[in-house]
Design a protein around this motif. Structure first.
Motif, short mmCIF file in Angstrom:
data_model
loop_
_atom_site.label_atom_id
_atom_site.label_comp_id
_atom_site.label_asym_id
_atom_site.label_seq_id
_atom_site.Cartn_x
_atom_site.Cartn_y
_atom_site.Cartn_z
N ARG A 63 4.73 8.64 9.38
CA ARG A 63 5.08 7.79 8.46
C ARG A 63 3.64 7.42 7.48
O ARG A 63 3.99 6.68 6.50
N CYS A 64 2.84 7.71 7.79
CA CYS A 64 1.55 7.19 6.64
C CYS A 64 1.61 8.54 5.21
O CYS A 64 1.32 8.31 4.50
N THR A 67 4.44 7.03 3.73
CA THR A 67 4.01 5.77 3.21
C THR A 67 3.01 5.88 1.71
O THR A 67 3.22 5.21 0.85
N PHE A 72 8.10 5.48 1.45
CA PHE A 72 8.37 4.85 2.54
C PHE A 72 7.93 3.13 3.22
O PHE A 72 6.80 3.38 2.77
N ASP A 73 8.35 2.49 2.94
CA ASP A 73 7.44 1.15 2.94
C ASP A 73 8.18 -0.04 4.73
O ASP A 73 8.88 0.44 5.21
N GLU A 74 7.21 -0.19 5.13
CA GLU A 74 6.30 -0.44 6.61
C GLU A 74 7.12 -1.30 7.19
O GLU A 74 7.63 -1.97 7.95
N THR A 108 7.75 1.24 12.94
CA THR A 108 8.10 1.74 12.06
C THR A 108 8.03 3.16 12.20
O THR A 108 8.06 3.94 11.03
#
Length: 129
Positions: A63-64, A67, A72-74, A108
């Motif tokens: 995810r990091c 992002t 990607f948006d949390e 997420t």
């Protein structure tokens, strides 16, 4: 009313200004995400071999990276238009990419990880990922 319209246009302009990320950007994101998520060295070694198990910090590491790359948006998950631009295959694969999203639950990290594994299986990862 004019202020609202100007603000709305600025938001659209900002969203439309996605800049393609390079392999250098990806390498920087990886290094930063390893530090941010305190990824143990044994997992880093696995990542270098393209082994990403759904355990420990791996989903949050994934995810990091997405992002940091603006993909990607949390709060909402993947930013489809940015992802398609980065992928470089246009709308021809949009349905397949969107079909990989699984934003069930509130984690997420798992949203990003599940999509990443689907992208990998379906061949929807940008070159070098």
């Amino acid at each position: 009313m004019k202020l609202f319209i100007v603000a709305a246009l600025l938001i659209v302009a900002v969203q439309g200004d996605y800049v393609l990320k390079t392999l250098d950007d990806l390498q920087t994101a990886r290094k930063e995400c390893i530090l941010e998520n305190k990824v143990p060295q044994e997992l880093v070694a696995e990542y270098q071999k393209r082994i990403f198990k759904e355990e420990g910090v791996t989903p949050c590491y994934i995810r990091c990276i997405f992002t940091r790359l603006g993909l990607f948006d949390e709060k909402t998950g993947f930013i489809t238009e940015n992802y398609l631009k980065q992928l470089g295959r246009g709308d021809t694969v949009k349905d397949g990419v969107v079909g990989c999203y699984d934003n069930t639950g509130t984690d997420t990290c798992l949203w990003a990880y599940r999509a990443f594994t689907c992208f990998t299986k379906q061949g929807f990862l940008p070159e070098g990922y």
